[in-house]
Design a protein around this motif. Structure first.
Motif, PDB file in Angstrom:
ATOM      1  N   ALA A  40      39.721  -2.225 -22.165  1.00  0.00           N
ATOM      2  CA  ALA A  40      40.930  -1.550 -22.635  1.00  0.00           C
ATOM      3  C   ALA A  40      41.810  -2.568 -23.351  1.00  0.00           C
ATOM      4  CB  ALA A  40      41.674  -0.934 -21.456  1.00  0.00           C
ATOM      5  N   PRO A  41      42.690  -2.098 -24.225  1.00  0.00           N
ATOM      6  CA  PRO A  41      43.571  -3.028 -24.953  1.00  0.00           C
ATOM      7  C   PRO A  41      44.359  -3.917 -24.004  1.00  0.00           C
ATOM      8  CG  PRO A  41      43.689  -0.845 -25.904  1.00  0.00           C
ATOM      9  CD  PRO A  41      42.887  -0.708 -24.649  1.00  0.00           C
ATOM     10  N   GLY A  42      44.319  -5.217 -24.279  1.00  0.00           N
ATOM     11  CA  GLY A  42      45.076  -6.165 -23.483  1.00  0.00           C
ATOM     12  C   GLY A  42      44.470  -6.511 -22.140  1.00  0.00           C
ATOM     13  N   LYS A  43      43.280  -5.991 -21.875  1.00  0.00           N
ATOM     14  CA  LYS A  43      42.630  -6.250 -20.588  1.00  0.00           C
ATOM     15  C   LYS A  43      41.284  -6.918 -20.797  1.00  0.00           C
ATOM     16  CE  LYS A  43      44.859  -2.527 -18.009  1.00  0.00           C
ATOM     17  NZ  LYS A  43      44.647  -1.406 -17.061  1.00  0.00           N
ATOM     18  N   GLU A  44      40.785  -7.528 -19.722  1.00  0.00           N
ATOM     19  CA  GLU A  44      39.480  -8.159 -19.781  1.00  0.00           C
ATOM     20  C   GLU A  44      38.371  -7.116 -19.726  1.00  0.00           C
ATOM     21  OE1 GLU A  44      40.560 -12.461 -17.697  1.00  0.00           O
ATOM     22  OE2 GLU A  44      39.121 -11.099 -16.765  1.00  0.00           O
ATOM     23  N   ARG A  45      37.223  -7.510 -20.218  1.00  0.00           N
ATOM     24  CA  ARG A  45      36.063  -6.633 -20.143  1.00  0.00           C
ATOM     25  C   ARG A  45      35.663  -6.473 -18.681  1.00  0.00           C
ATOM     26  NH1 ARG A  45      31.573  -7.339 -24.728  1.00  0.00           N
ATOM     27  NH2 ARG A  45      33.568  -7.292 -25.839  1.00  0.00           N
ATOM     28  N   GLU A  46      35.410  -5.240 -18.269  1.00  0.00           N
ATOM     29  CA  GLU A  46      35.094  -4.991 -16.867  1.00  0.00           C
ATOM     30  C   GLU A  46      33.805  -4.211 -16.715  1.00  0.00           C
ATOM     31  OE1 GLU A  46      38.181  -2.748 -14.949  1.00  0.00           O
ATOM     32  OE2 GLU A  46      37.771  -0.925 -16.087  1.00  0.00           O
ATOM     33  N   PHE A  47      33.133  -4.481 -15.616  1.00  0.00           N
ATOM     34  CA  PHE A  47      31.866  -3.845 -15.287  1.00  0.00           C
ATOM     35  C   PHE A  47      32.067  -2.369 -14.974  1.00  0.00           C
ATOM     36  CE2 PHE A  47      27.758  -3.258 -13.506  1.00  0.00           C
ATOM     37  CZ  PHE A  47      27.909  -2.597 -12.299  1.00  0.00           C
ATOM     38  N   VAL A  48      31.122  -1.542 -15.447  1.00  0.00           N
ATOM     39  CA  VAL A  48      31.151  -0.113 -15.152  1.00  0.00           C
ATOM     40  C   VAL A  48      29.925   0.291 -14.326  1.00  0.00           C
ATOM     41  CG1 VAL A  48      31.112   2.219 -16.115  1.00  0.00           C
ATOM     42  CG2 VAL A  48      32.467   0.436 -17.240  1.00  0.00           C
ATOM     43  N   ALA A  49      28.742  -0.051 -14.835  1.00  0.00           N
ATOM     44  CA  ALA A  49      27.520   0.369 -14.142  1.00  0.00           C
ATOM     45  C   ALA A  49      26.352  -0.467 -14.655  1.00  0.00           C
ATOM     46  CB  ALA A  49      27.237   1.853 -14.378  1.00  0.00           C
ATOM     47  N   VAL A  50      25.297  -0.536 -13.841  1.00  0.00           N
ATOM     48  CA  VAL A  50      24.078  -1.236 -14.242  1.00  0.00           C
ATOM     49  C   VAL A  50      22.875  -0.514 -13.641  1.00  0.00           C
ATOM     50  CG1 VAL A  50      24.110  -2.835 -12.276  1.00  0.00           C
ATOM     51  CG2 VAL A  50      22.950  -3.498 -14.408  1.00  0.00           C
ATOM     52  N   ILE A  51      21.777  -0.587 -14.373  1.00  0.00           N
ATOM     53  CA  ILE A  51      20.508  -0.057 -13.878  1.00  0.00           C
ATOM     54  C   ILE A  51      19.466  -1.165 -14.029  1.00  0.00           C
ATOM     55  CG2 ILE A  51      19.933   0.981 -16.125  1.00  0.00           C
ATOM     56  CD1 ILE A  51      18.598   3.287 -14.517  1.00  0.00           C
ATOM     57  N   ASN A  52      18.663  -1.356 -13.001  1.00  0.00           N
ATOM     58  CA  ASN A  52      17.730  -2.473 -13.067  1.00  0.00           C
ATOM     59  C   ASN A  52      16.550  -2.141 -13.985  1.00  0.00           C
ATOM     60  OD1 ASN A  52      16.197  -0.743 -11.446  1.00  0.00           O
ATOM     61  ND2 ASN A  52      15.380  -2.427 -10.214  1.00  0.00           N
ATOM     62  N   TRP A  53      15.639  -3.099 -14.142  1.00  0.00           N
ATOM     63  CA  TRP A  53      14.565  -2.976 -15.128  1.00  0.00           C
ATOM     64  C   TRP A  53      13.653  -1.783 -14.845  1.00  0.00           C
ATOM     65  CZ3 TRP A  53       9.532  -3.296 -13.402  1.00  0.00           C
ATOM     66  CH2 TRP A  53       9.369  -3.783 -12.094  1.00  0.00           C
ATOM     67  N   SER A  54      13.478  -1.460 -13.583  1.00  0.00           N
ATOM     68  CA  SER A  54      12.562  -0.367 -13.259  1.00  0.00           C
ATOM     69  C   SER A  54      13.253   0.980 -13.188  1.00  0.00           C
ATOM     70  CB  SER A  54      11.883  -0.648 -11.920  1.00  0.00           C
ATOM     71  OG  SER A  54      12.818  -0.519 -10.861  1.00  0.00           O
ATOM     72  N   GLY A  55      14.587   0.951 -13.194  1.00  0.00           N
ATOM     73  CA  GLY A  55      15.325   2.195 -13.017  1.00  0.00           C
ATOM     74  C   GLY A  55      15.462   2.600 -11.568  1.00  0.00           C
ATOM     75  N   GLY A  56      14.954   1.765 -10.669  1.00  0.00           N
ATOM     76  CA  GLY A  56      14.978   2.116  -9.262  1.00  0.00           C
ATOM     77  C   GLY A  56      16.264   1.788  -8.549  1.00  0.00           C
ATOM     78  N   SER A  57      17.097   0.966  -9.177  1.00  0.00           N
ATOM     79  CA  SER A  57      18.361   0.582  -8.553  1.00  0.00           C
ATOM     80  C   SER A  57      19.495   0.726  -9.541  1.00  0.00           C
ATOM     81  CB  SER A  57      18.301  -0.867  -8.067  1.00  0.00           C
ATOM     82  OG  SER A  57      17.358  -1.026  -7.028  1.00  0.00           O
ATOM     83  N   THR A  58      20.586   1.262  -9.058  1.00  0.00           N
ATOM     84  CA  THR A  58      21.793   1.393  -9.869  1.00  0.00           C
ATOM     85  C   THR A  58      22.995   0.941  -9.054  1.00  0.00           C
ATOM     86  OG1 THR A  58      22.086   3.698  -9.168  1.00  0.00           O
ATOM     87  CG2 THR A  58      20.892   3.331 -11.232  1.00  0.00           C
ATOM     88  N   PHE A  59      23.987   0.418  -9.747  1.00  0.00           N
ATOM     89  CA  PHE A  59      25.225  -0.003  -9.101  1.00  0.00           C
ATOM     90  C   PHE A  59      26.393   0.415  -9.981  1.00  0.00           C
ATOM     91  CE2 PHE A  59      23.280  -2.438  -5.793  1.00  0.00           C
ATOM     92  CZ  PHE A  59      22.093  -2.901  -6.338  1.00  0.00           C
ATOM     93  N   TYR A  60      27.497   0.752  -9.321  1.00  0.00           N
ATOM     94  CA  TYR A  60      28.665   1.246 -10.041  1.00  0.00           C
ATOM     95  C   TYR A  60      29.923   0.521  -9.599  1.00  0.00           C
ATOM     96  CZ  TYR A  60      25.508   5.091 -11.152  1.00  0.00           C
ATOM     97  OH  TYR A  60      24.444   5.833 -11.595  1.00  0.00           O
ATOM     98  N   ALA A  61      30.837   0.382 -10.536  1.00  0.00           N
ATOM     99  CA  ALA A  61      32.160  -0.123 -10.185  1.00  0.00           C
ATOM    100  C   ALA A  61      32.873   0.913  -9.327  1.00  0.00           C
ATOM    101  CB  ALA A  61      32.959  -0.405 -11.451  1.00  0.00           C
ATOM    102  N   ASP A  62      33.713   0.428  -8.440  1.00  0.00           N
ATOM    103  CA  ASP A  62      34.440   1.340  -7.555  1.00  0.00           C
ATOM    104  C   ASP A  62      35.232   2.380  -8.340  1.00  0.00           C
ATOM    105  OD1 ASP A  62      35.283  -1.180  -5.030  1.00  0.00           O
ATOM    106  OD2 ASP A  62      33.466   0.011  -5.359  1.00  0.00           O
ATOM    107  N   ALA A  63      35.777   1.953  -9.482  1.00  0.00           N
ATOM    108  CA  ALA A  63      36.624   2.854 -10.265  1.00  0.00           C
ATOM    109  C   ALA A  63      35.848   4.041 -10.844  1.00  0.00           C
ATOM    110  CB  ALA A  63      37.304   2.082 -11.389  1.00  0.00           C
ATOM    111  N   MET A  64      34.519   3.873 -10.971  1.00  0.00           N
ATOM    112  CA  MET A  64      33.723   4.924 -11.603  1.00  0.00           C
ATOM    113  C   MET A  64      32.724   5.582 -10.657  1.00  0.00           C
ATOM    114  SD  MET A  64      34.761   5.274 -14.656  1.00  0.00           S
ATOM    115  CE  MET A  64      33.477   6.258 -15.408  1.00  0.00           C
ATOM    116  N   ARG A  65      32.557   5.011  -9.477  1.00  0.00           N
ATOM    117  CA  ARG A  65      31.561   5.556  -8.549  1.00  0.00           C
ATOM    118  C   ARG A  65      31.876   7.002  -8.222  1.00  0.00           C
ATOM    119  NH1 ARG A  65      31.785   1.860  -4.969  1.00  0.00           N
ATOM    120  NH2 ARG A  65      30.174   0.567  -5.938  1.00  0.00           N
ATOM    121  N   GLY A  66      30.872   7.853  -8.319  1.00  0.00           N
ATOM    122  CA  GLY A  66      31.042   9.276  -8.060  1.00  0.00           C
ATOM    123  C   GLY A  66      31.421  10.069  -9.292  1.00  0.00           C
ATOM    124  N   ARG A  67      31.781   9.365 -10.367  1.00  0.00           N
ATOM    125  CA  ARG A  67      32.177  10.048 -11.607  1.00  0.00           C
ATOM    126  C   ARG A  67      31.251   9.733 -12.750  1.00  0.00           C
ATOM    127  NH1 ARG A  67      36.862   9.077 -14.054  1.00  0.00           N
ATOM    128  NH2 ARG A  67      37.187   6.965 -13.238  1.00  0.00           N
TER     129      ARG A  67
END
Length: 124
Positions: A40-67
């Protein structure tokens, strides 16, 4: 030359949904973890989500988890980010990134390649 191209951003009202896509010209795509970040403007780049190479694991930032849901289609060299129940504070430029090896997936420095970003604007 490696390219990551995001699409799907736009203007949406609060409570709405968007599906971001990122197509990557890296090979083999299936060897890379794929992440989404936002800035966002004036803010640092922040993590949202990641999926591993196989697609078997995903992780989400607290701010976006569930959404949001991250997924990948290796046949299309594409990673997706489905975002629902969007809020004005989700307004940012969203970037996809690729990491061949990542231990700390939430850190931008762990990623080898980046896209140019796509703007997401959520109106109240």
């Amino acid at each position: 030359q490696v390219q990551l191209v995001e699409s799907g951003g736009g203007l949406v009202r609060a409570g709405g949904s968007l599906r971001l896509s990122c197509t990557a010209s890296i090979s083999p795509f299936s060897s890379y973890a794929m992440g989404w970040f936002r800035q966002a403007p004036g803010k640092e780049r922040e993590f949202v989500a990641v999926i591993n190479w196989s697609g078997g694991s995903t992780f989400y930032a607290d701010a976006m988890r569930g959404r949001c849901t991250i997924s990948r289609d290796d046949a299309k060299n594409t990673v997706y980010l489905q975002m629902d129940s969007l809020k004005p504070k989700d307004t940012a430029v969203y970037y996809c990134a690729a990491a061949y090896y990542s231990r700390n997936y939430y850190l931008p420095s762990e990623y080898d390649y980046w896209g140019q970003g796509t703007q997401v604007t959520v109106s109240s």
